[in-house]
Design an enzyme around this catalytic site. Structure first.
Site, PDB file in Angstrom:
ATOM      1  N   GLU A 120      58.667 -42.180  36.320  1.00 21.25           N
ATOM      2  CA  GLU A 120      59.505 -41.778  37.449  1.00 21.25           C
ATOM      3  C   GLU A 120      59.742 -42.879  38.483  1.00 21.25           C
ATOM      4  O   GLU A 120      60.831 -42.967  39.034  1.00 21.25           O
ATOM      5  CB  GLU A 120      58.866 -40.555  38.137  1.00 21.25           C
ATOM      6  CG  GLU A 120      58.722 -39.338  37.254  1.00 21.25           C
ATOM      7  CD  GLU A 120      60.038 -38.811  36.741  1.00 21.25           C
ATOM      8  OE1 GLU A 120      61.035 -38.818  37.487  1.00 21.25           O
ATOM      9  OE2 GLU A 120      60.083 -38.400  35.564  1.00 21.25           O
ATOM     10  N   SER A 449      33.461  23.230  45.959  1.00 14.99           N
ATOM     11  CA  SER A 449      32.000  23.330  46.085  1.00 14.99           C
ATOM     12  C   SER A 449      31.325  21.995  46.338  1.00 14.99           C
ATOM     13  O   SER A 449      30.149  21.966  46.718  1.00 14.99           O
ATOM     14  CB  SER A 449      31.412  23.963  44.817  1.00 14.99           C
ATOM     15  OG  SER A 449      31.806  25.311  44.711  1.00 14.99           O
TER      16      SER A 449
END
Length: 797
Positions: A120, A449
């Site tokens: 690059e 319950s």
């Protein structure tokens, strides 16, 4: 206006008179200057420079307002991944827009930088933002080789495009790119620019930066990759998706070898290394299939983070959230919950098939209807239920009432570590992708319950004993919800029977409704409300009415499970939590959990409740726990609401408390037989057996203030030397019996401590028989006869 005209006339006359003379002077000076050879060449040389300077100045003035400001350049904040870690410090989940793990330049291997620079920007350390010689070099190379013109942008220019500019291809964008690159070079050092570049570049698959890409493709951190692997990543910079090694392995290998050739050409590797590396295959990490476990857990964290810190913090700030989740038990719980709810749904489908006569309507065998139930029921709703719109006085559909329709079952579960309050696993539904509604924390359901332990805790904390007696007999209670004084409530037991006198212990483990109501009324329903709030039942309003004792309140599974941690924790409730700490990208602690503890019961009272609830798991409604071979000391309580809409089981050991809910999202029955024992308990048993496989069997320690007394089975007094039949009962200090049996058993009816006809340190519950209102006598001819009031009974169990 006249003055202006006169001025213009004078100016025009002066130009005519002296303009030619001035021009002649200038021209004569130019001819004299050009007669000088040195000046002539100097002018020819400087003229293009001057023109270029003027052009550059004009371009700068034109584009300068569009360039990033100095403050923007100095505050580059890339979007980072928010990592959710499990209890062992491993990444369990991620939130991100861009998957990026910021890595400092000191931690980026030199070979990775060399791979990038070779292809690059080899002159990165020599230029000042743009390489003026790169463009003619690229043109010459393309003309000689005949290849396509390569890019000539420097790394700084590429970074500029990544950070500030659009990817459009235009002359104006290129000019702005070069100008911004120069500014970046003036603002940052070369090392800082490299750090930004190596963390910002896109490398396909949602990965930004070399660190994230290295882990994604090779399953290793960046500093553990090889030179050929660096070359693979560097090769993707040109066209990330085209050179993805997981999708285009051949193209990726060709591009890798090109990068390796460039590294050799730049002197970063030797010829021998180059020949060796190009022969190596590309070996990728095996991708583990996403199991999708714990999605409800992570969604709660997401909502918390987004609400408290904002969306940007969640998806871009790169914070680390250290959670409490146990990934192994979470995955196991997910699978067990899905399997169990599927079994429940299958039973409901068979019931609906028979009740709605679907086999007859569609001429299909019963098993085929169940196998294709979703399609069949969709057709049934369209052809039959859509037309069934008439309701009776009670609001029920006349032709196909809710009681026989299909109601889809769902599931929720939570596991809390008792000592810390850490939530180790959470299930909010059977499929997060179909429904993100978290039934563990969002749904207010009647606990039935499973609320009874709060009632009995109120009694224990106010001097009661598990051996106290209560009468399981029919009662008639004026309905507090109705203004009609003749409307009464006659509660019944689940089994529709009555056993008479019994201990509170037996009443709890057999889940008797009448004793729970009478106990709540004896010790004050307003007290029960207050204790329920202390237990953490806070979201729904609570009314001090008799049905409260049967769980006719709204509570979330999270609230109920947290409430049950009071028992193994010796009377204290620790606030449940999901996040240990939150750390920002700089390592600073943003938030850290601190233990929040609430005193609910006295330690002695909590132990009495533990001892009672242990019987539920041994010989009560959850007796399957003991029968299954689970030998860790444990207690719990089942719960089933009206018409079998909600089923619960919440249980605990010394180490963990787990709550399970199975029920219908819609207020409709799942059908007879769908109880907490059948539907919810199996999930608890399987998960807790797995969770406790390698854990020690820890007992519940007896705290100070608990006393045990041998009680004569005949008289209910402290057993004496002549008492051969006796039971041992637990009391809190100061509330046990003091009188000793003298051995006179003939005047007392023999009963076991389990039935406890006489066992009560407070005496038999008073006012446990409620007479119906006296009927009014109707005046008329003949003998007055009592008029029977109309009464509507309501079953609560």
């Amino acid at each position: 206006m006249d003055k202006f005209k006169s001025f213009m006339k004078i100016l025009g006359a002066a130009i005519v008179k002296y303009g030619s003379l001035v021009w002649q002077k200038i021209w004569s000076l130019v001819k004299i200057a050009f007669a000088n050879k040195i000046f002539r060449w100097f002018f020819i040389f400087m003229c293009p420079i001057f023109v270029a300077f003027i052009a550059a100045l004009a371009i700068y003035i034109h584009y300068s307002p569009e360039l990033p400001s100095l403050s923007q350049l100095e505050q580059i904040n890339p979007r980072l991944v928010t990592n959710i870690y499990d209890k062992d410090g491993q990444i369990a989940h991620e939130y991100f827009v861009e998957r990026r793990e910021w890595t400092s330049i000191d931690s980026i291997p030199l070979n990775a930088i060399h791979a990038v620079m070779a292809t690059e920007d080899r002159a990165f350390y020599k230029h000042w933002g743009m390489n003026v010689w790169a463009i003619p070099s690229a043109l010459i190379e393309s003309a000689v080789s005949g290849n396509k013109l390569r890019g000539a942008s420097t790394l700084t220019q590429q970074l500029t495009k990544l950070l500030f500019l659009t990817p459009e291809r235009s002359l104006s964008r290129k000019i702005k790119e070069m100008m911004t690159a120069i500014r970046i070079e003036q603002t940052y050092t070369k090392e800082e620019i490299l750090e930004f570049y190596m963390n910002e570049v896109y490398l396909a698959g949602g990965n930004y930066g070399f660190q994230a890409a290295g882990k994604y493709y090779f399953g290793k951190p960046l500093d553990s990759l090889s030179i050929p692997e660096y070359a693979v990543l560097a090769g993707m910079l040109q066209r990330p998706e085209t050179y993805r090694p997981d999708r285009h392995p051949k193209a990726s290998k060709r591009r890798r070898n090109t990068v390796l050739y460039a590294m050799r050409d730049a002197g970063f590797i030797t010829n021998e290394e180059y020949r060796k590396y190009i022969e190596e295959p590309i070996v990728l990490a095996k991708k583990e299939e996403a199991t999708g476990t714990g999605l409800y857990f992570f969604e709660e964290i997401r909502k918390y983070m987004e609400k408290k810190y904002g969306e940007n913090s969640l998806y871009a700030d790169g914070v680390s959230v250290y959670s409490t989740i146990d990934p192994d038990i979470q995955a196991f719980l997910d699978s067990v919950a899905r399997a169990q709810v599927e079994r429940v749904r299958r039973r409901i489908k068979y019931r609906a098939t028979r009740r709605l006569q679907l086999t007859k309507k569609y001429d299909m065998p019963e098993d085929s209807v169940v196998a294709h139930f979703d399609s069949v029921y969709t057709l049934f709703k369209k052809e039959y239920l859509a037309a069934d719109t008439v309701r009776n006085k009670r609001g029920q559909f006349t032709r196909f009432p809710d009681s026989i329709r299909y109601h889809h079952a769902e599931v929720a579960a939570i596991i809390i570590e008792n000592e810390t309050g850490a939530i180790r696993a959470m299930v909010g539904g059977s499929d997060f992708n179909k429904s993100k509604w978290n039934r563990a924390v969002q749904s207010l359901r009647q606990p039935g319950s499973s609320f009874k332990p709060i009632v009995y805790s109120t009694a224990m904390d106010n001097g009661a004993s598990p051996c106290d007696s209560v009468n399981d007999q029919p009662v008639t209670i004026p309905d507090p919800d109705d203004k009609n004084p003749n409307k009464v409530w006659r509660p019944g037991n689940f089994e529709h029977d009555f056993e008479g006198m019994m201990t509170l212990r037996r009443a709890l483990y057999k889940s008797k409704n009448l004793p729970a109501i009478l106990t709540g009324m004896k010790y004050g329903l307003s007290n029960v409300v207050n204790y329920a709030r202390k237990f953490g039942i806070k979201r729904a309003p609570l009314q001090a009415v008799p049905s409260l004792a049967l769980g006719s309140v709204g509570a979330t599974l999270m609230e109920m499970t947290s409430a049950y941690t009071v028992f193994p924790n010796g009377g204290n409730r620790i606030e449940p939590y999901m996040i240990e700490s939150i750390v920002d990208r700089n390592g600073e602690i943003v938030e850290k959990n601190s233990k929040v503890e609430h005193e609910v019961l006295r330690p002695a009272s909590a132990y009495l409740m533990v001892d009672m609830l242990k019987d539920v798991n041994v010989r009560g409604t959850a007796g399957r726990v003991w029968a299954s071979g689970f030998r860790h000391p444990s207690g719990g309580k089942t719960g089933t609401t009206n018409d079998y809409t909600d089923t619960w089981y919440i249980g605990f050991t010394k180490q963990y408390t787990m709550g399970v809910w199975v029920g219908s999202d819609t207020p409709g029955t799942m059908g007879a037989g769908h109880t907490g024992t059948e539907d919810a308990l199996p999930i608890w048993m399987a998960t807790m057996a797995k969770l406790h496989k390698d854990l020690p069997k820890l007992p519940f320690p007896v705290p100070p203030g608990v006393i045990s007394r041998g009680i004569c089975n005949h008289t209910g007094l402290i057993a004496g030397e002549f008492c051969s039949e006796k039971s041992y009962c637990l009391y809190t200090a100061g509330y046990g019996p003091t009188e000793k049996c003298d051995g006179n058993h003939f005047s007392s009816q023999t009963k076991s401590a389990d039935n406890a006809t006489l066992f009560s340190n407070k005496g038999v519950v008073e006012n446990n028989r409620y007479e119906a209102p006296q009927p009014k006598k109707k005046k008329g001819k003949g003998k007055d006869e009592p008029q029977q009031p109309k009464r509507s009974a309501r079953k609560m169990f």
